[in-house]
Each structure stands twice: as structure tokens, then as C-alpha cells.
Design an enzyme around this catalytic site. Sequence first.
Site, short mmCIF file in Angstrom:
data_model
loop_
_atom_site.label_atom_id
_atom_site.label_comp_id
_atom_site.label_asym_id
_atom_site.label_seq_id
_atom_site.Cartn_x
_atom_site.Cartn_y
_atom_site.Cartn_z
N ASP A 197 9.57 -26.60 -36.86
CA ASP A 197 10.04 -27.98 -37.21
C ASP A 197 11.38 -27.84 -37.05
OD1 ASP A 197 7.44 -29.22 -37.10
OD2 ASP A 197 7.33 -28.34 -39.05
N LYS A 212 9.94 -33.45 -41.11
CA LYS A 212 8.34 -33.12 -41.71
C LYS A 212 8.62 -33.52 -43.14
CE LYS A 212 5.15 -30.92 -40.27
NZ LYS A 212 4.18 -29.51 -39.70
#
Length: 342
Positions: A197, A212
Site C-alpha cells: 500500500d 489503509k
Amino acid sequence: MKWTLFAAALTAVGALAAPAQAAAETTLFVAPGGNDNNPGTQGAPLATIQKAVGLVAAGGTIAVRGGTYALSTNITIAKSGTASAPITLTAYAGEKVVIDGEALPYTPGAVGSTIPAAQRGAVHMEASYWRISGLEIIHGPYGVYCANCNNNVFERLSTHDNYETGFQLQNSSAGNQIVNLDSYNNRDPRKNGESADGLGIKEGGGDGNGFKMGGSGGTGPAAAHTVTNSVAFGNAAHGFTDNGNTGALVFSRSTAYQNTKTGFDVDGGSTSRLTGNLAVANKTAVALGSSTASGNSWNLGGTWTLAGTDPSTITGPRNADGSIRSSNFLVPANGQSVGAKL
């Protein structure tokens, strides 16, 4: 491509103190061509950031001169400053400092392998009360990996082209600020690119999200995070996701654009509050669940045309104060005050 951009206001780091004459004094200098047997003064700098980390005391500063620092072992930060005397690690006087983890283990790891906890991050941190500023961190097994970290400030960092998440903050971490972060092109070949991510504040696996914000499937702690004036675009999964965090999250004046899945994915158990956000050209604008939303593009309805969609207008060097170059990138053409303004 995993993109995360923060564009919050930044107060520049103050002037560095006078050169140190010994390790116990205020400022230690690190420079290419230095020597770890040196005292760490500006005239006789250390060679490695790790050596400076070992010597610095609470309230001290590590000033890193411009250049590329190729790591043979990751930089491990395990000592803490204090609330009244944080430790500063910063690029000196705006010089370009690149920390390159390409030679570290797990860059990349074998398909299906697990990166041992201690190897996670070109910068691996388990400490509190630090201010880390102005560094570019590349090619690591994660860029920055911070576990059980509290009351730190991370500003003007660039974490890109790492072999896992660019910046990951996890476990029992609280009171941290992440300001003006650029995180992109982070990809994990161990899982065919799936795991990395841009910014992961979480427990659980990665999925190619921009931001996230929590624990996977409710297994992580219920944590309250705030995201404002931020942009997530071109991600392989969601732009912003609670990832099962059941805490009270706040998303305000942020933009999700051209993400493969949902722009704002907050139906994983969080009680999020979304105000003034913009979602354009994602597969789905929002997955709300029990969260609340007002004044967002999907609440206001209609067709949203953007004044500019060329990322090259924002991906050059930042301004001296850490802000992104002013542009019309992803700004609503109708002039409404919705979404991020970089």
C-alpha cells in the site's frame, strides 16, 4: 501504482544547533565520505545514520548531508526521546537525502515468503518522540515500518519504489502525525504486487490501497484516525479504506480519483464521518456502512468535471515549505469547495 499524497500545512524544521563537539551534544552530522570513528561534527561527520542513532540523546538532532546512503543493514531506531526533548532526524538545510535499501534482504523476497519483523523497513522503528523529516526512502522491504510507535512526527518524506508498503504504522501506535508524505510505486513481488500500500496504518495484509486506516477484519485495535486534504489516485484497490478498523475515523476535504475499487471504503465496521470529500472515476464512490456522510460529491449529486487530471503538475519537487506546487489537479471545475486543494 500505489499513490498516497498528503498536502497538509507544514511548519519547517528550525535552524540546526551549533555543530556538536561530542556525541552527547546537540547535533550529530552524517555525510557521504564521513567516518563512524569521527565525533560527528559538521567538519568531521559520521558515515552512517545508524551510528548517529546509536549516539544521539533525547533532545538531540541528527543532520544528514545530501547524498545517497546505500544500506547493507536496515536503519533500526529503538531508543525514544521524551515529550519535552524529542529526537530529530532530518535532511540538512534542504539537501537531497536518499536512503536506498536495494541491497537489504527481501528486496524482493521469494514468492510466498514472509518478511521477518526485524527486516521490515529500510527504516525500522519501534520508538517514540522522534521528528523525522526530509528523507527519500527507496527500494526497501517496506520504506518506513513503525511498530508500537507513539507521539512521533513524520514530515516531508518520500517513500517510493519499495518492495512492500511505503509507510506502515501498526500495533499499539498512537499520537503520531504524518504530514506531507509522498508514497507511490510501492509493489510487493512476493504476492504478485498485491500486498503493498502507499500508507498503511493497520494490522493485516495489504491490497494495493492508497490509505489503509485500520485492522484487518476487525482483528486490529479500534483506533481513531483523521485524514484531511489528501489525495489517493490510481490505486489497484481502494483509495481510502477502514480495512476493518471499528474506530471513529474522520475523512475531510480529501479526493479519491481513478481507483480500481471504491473511493472511500468505510463499511468494514468503522463509525467514520466523511465531510466535503470528492470521489470521481472510481469503480464505486463510497461504501458507507454505518458511517455518516455530508457535503461530499456523492451527497451533492450531479456530474463532477475536474479542472485538471494530469499528475505531472504535482509530481515534481515540492515547494521549500513542503507544500505541493499549486495547480488545478483534481479540483472541481465548478469551483465548489469539495475535495483536496493541493
